[in-house]
Design an enzyme around this catalytic site. Sequence first.
Site, mmCIF file in Angstrom:
data_model
loop_
_atom_site.group_PDB
_atom_site.id
_atom_site.type_symbol
_atom_site.label_atom_id
_atom_site.label_comp_id
_atom_site.label_asym_id
_atom_site.label_seq_id
_atom_site.Cartn_x
_atom_site.Cartn_y
_atom_site.Cartn_z
ATOM 1 N N ASP A 278 -15.070 62.250 15.877
ATOM 2 C CA ASP A 278 -13.805 61.810 16.472
ATOM 3 C C ASP A 278 -13.633 60.301 16.340
ATOM 4 O O ASP A 278 -12.588 59.765 16.672
ATOM 5 C CB ASP A 278 -13.733 62.214 17.951
ATOM 6 C CG ASP A 278 -14.889 61.670 18.763
ATOM 7 O OD1 ASP A 278 -16.048 62.007 18.434
ATOM 8 O OD2 ASP A 278 -14.654 60.906 19.709
ATOM 9 N N LYS B 127 -5.209 50.911 24.614
ATOM 10 C CA LYS B 127 -6.480 51.525 25.010
ATOM 11 C C LYS B 127 -6.783 51.120 26.455
ATOM 12 O O LYS B 127 -6.960 49.940 26.743
ATOM 13 C CB LYS B 127 -7.606 51.073 24.086
ATOM 14 C CG LYS B 127 -8.919 51.817 24.332
ATOM 15 C CD LYS B 127 -9.885 51.629 23.181
ATOM 16 C CE LYS B 127 -11.226 52.280 23.445
ATOM 17 N NZ LYS B 127 -12.145 52.099 22.308
HETATM 18 P P1 AMP Z 1 -15.604 57.589 22.775
HETATM 19 O O1 AMP Z 1 -17.051 57.736 23.124
HETATM 20 O O2 AMP Z 1 -15.006 56.287 23.233
HETATM 21 O O3 AMP Z 1 -15.295 57.885 21.364
HETATM 22 O O4 AMP Z 1 -14.833 58.680 23.654
HETATM 23 C C1 AMP Z 1 -15.072 60.053 23.575
HETATM 24 C C2 AMP Z 1 -14.012 60.795 24.334
HETATM 25 O O5 AMP Z 1 -14.030 60.421 25.721
HETATM 26 C C3 AMP Z 1 -12.593 60.551 23.865
HETATM 27 O O6 AMP Z 1 -11.880 61.740 24.020
HETATM 28 C C4 AMP Z 1 -12.108 59.488 24.818
HETATM 29 O O7 AMP Z 1 -10.718 59.474 24.937
HETATM 30 C C5 AMP Z 1 -12.753 59.935 26.117
HETATM 31 N N1 AMP Z 1 -12.925 58.836 27.066
HETATM 32 C C6 AMP Z 1 -13.773 57.792 26.974
HETATM 33 N N2 AMP Z 1 -13.656 56.987 28.048
HETATM 34 C C7 AMP Z 1 -12.700 57.525 28.846
HETATM 35 C C8 AMP Z 1 -12.117 57.167 30.097
HETATM 36 N N3 AMP Z 1 -12.489 56.081 30.762
HETATM 37 N N4 AMP Z 1 -11.160 57.970 30.593
HETATM 38 C C9 AMP Z 1 -10.776 59.078 29.952
HETATM 39 N N5 AMP Z 1 -11.274 59.476 28.785
HETATM 40 C C10 AMP Z 1 -12.236 58.713 28.219
HETATM 41 MG MG MG Z 2 -13.644 57.724 20.372
#
Ligand code: AMP
Ligand code: MG
Length: 530
Positions: free
Chosen positions: A275, A128
């Site tokens: 997700d 990650k």
């Molecule tokens: P999360 O809120 O962590 O569940 O993320 C929601 C979406 O945003 C997922 O598709 C993650 O892969 C993407 N995402 C979160 N942080 C980043 C980042 N720094 N760079 C690229 N994608 C991100």
């Molecule tokens: Mg996520």
Amino acid sequence: MSSRPFDQLPFANTFVDELHGDASGLRGARQVPGYHYSRVQPTPVADPHLLAWSSELGAYLGLEKPPTRGPAVAALAGNLVLPGMKPFAARYGGHQFGNWAGQLGDGRAIALGQVAAVDGSPQEIQLKGAGPTPYSRRGDGRAVLRSSVREFLCSEAMHHLGVPTTRALSLVGTGDAVVRDMFYDGNARPEPGAIVARVAPTFIRFGNFQLLAATDEIDNLRALTDFVLRHYYPELGPPAPETYLRWFAEIARRTAVMVAHWMTVGFVHGVMNTDNMSILGLTIDYGPYGWLEPYDSDWTPNTTDFGTRRYAFGQQPQVALWNLAALAQALAPLVPDPQALRAGLDQYAATFNATQHALLLRKLGLTPQAAAADQALTGALPAALAGAAVDMTIFFRQLSHLAPALLAGSAESELFGTLIAEATYATAPGTDQPLRDWLHRYAQRLRQEAANSEVIRAGMLAANPKYVLRNYLAQQAIEAAEAGDLSKLETLFEVLKTPFDEHPAHEALAAKRPAWAADKPGSATLSCSS
Ligand code: AMP
Ligand code: MG
């Protein structure tokens, strides 16, 4: 099996080998219709160095702890891709805060493939923060040290509490800075970057199925479903519509068990988007999560959710059901009568209630007796705890110690007064009356138990942790780690591995949250910025 260095592990790649992938290897952000995943290489970092290692998980994977720098840590940072690895980012979608968000996908997580644990089970390793993928949208694909420490510590702490969860093997500093605006208030600043290697049989989420249904890729939807059944639910029988129904009910059952655990340890996930729901019923994606301090159903640490409190502590059982309904909708094209999926939702409600009740009885040192009366007793507890604003961890732990005195019929009112004083955050007088009343009912019920008091006390101590990952303790470990001092992180991690034991040298880590931490950013309030 003797232990091996990480960089000499053989890898299997069932997800890549058996499903449909975009093989272009391009990292540019884009829609990827028609595929389950995209092959993508991690982007190397400047100076990968090991900050923390989970020896228990390492032993389970037959791994030795690597030196701070070297090929194993290079591989755990994505700088070294081993010959057997076929790195990929999965394509998935999801509902975010109740709204369909379309394609999301692994925007910064890159899976390396699977290794066999010592029991033979395949375990996927995912980095990650390993750099951009086609799913990064506007993100940089990176993760900061603070959020990586939080994921590392909490996933291992949850495991040792007995909560179904993904695991964390290593925490690696990257030597690169990552710019983040922590509270989305125009104060962007560089922070140290880090990568967590997380581990689970698979990281497939509800959202993987949802996206394929939403884009009408029914063959891909069936292929993914059959893949999950073959590899992760073989006991349910060969893929077929009846098996899909049983499978959905089993996902619902596991999700219910997971959320019942959250509710009885005081864990608030913070972002229960679809997700972030594992198809295996594991706690996944540790972001702006928090641990309940004053018992409060309305509490969430996630500043992004302060408006509607959709993901507040007390909402979690409902939200999981909502998420399961969204999954059912995605699976509908695979079964002749989609209404039949409702049985799974009923399964969820029944399992959640039964599991939460059973876990609470254990915490209270009670064996099931008159079902209706026992249900009334456990059912009345949350309101009583909330009224007195008690710290549930301290409350249950101290109650365990009180059990022998209650069984002996000692002066209850005094005992309860001391217990509540130790556990409460409330300052106004009188708020504890419902809890006092509840405790008198409980003491009567406890005296109907047949076992001797020491057996009851020991059982309660084994069900009520002394140590949880208190929000401010995580923040203190992070601030020290950012300043180059890993000792707080190491101590906290060690204690959280045996949270039901006494650690006389670390009483402070079991203390009630100090007043200064009540609304400190990073402790009480967190954003999705990570
Ligand atoms: P999360 O809120 O962590 O569940 O993320 C929601 C979406 O945003 C997922 O598709 C993650 O892969 C993407 N995402 C979160 N942080 C980043 C980042 N720094 N760079 C690229 N994608 C991100
Ligand atoms: Mg996520």
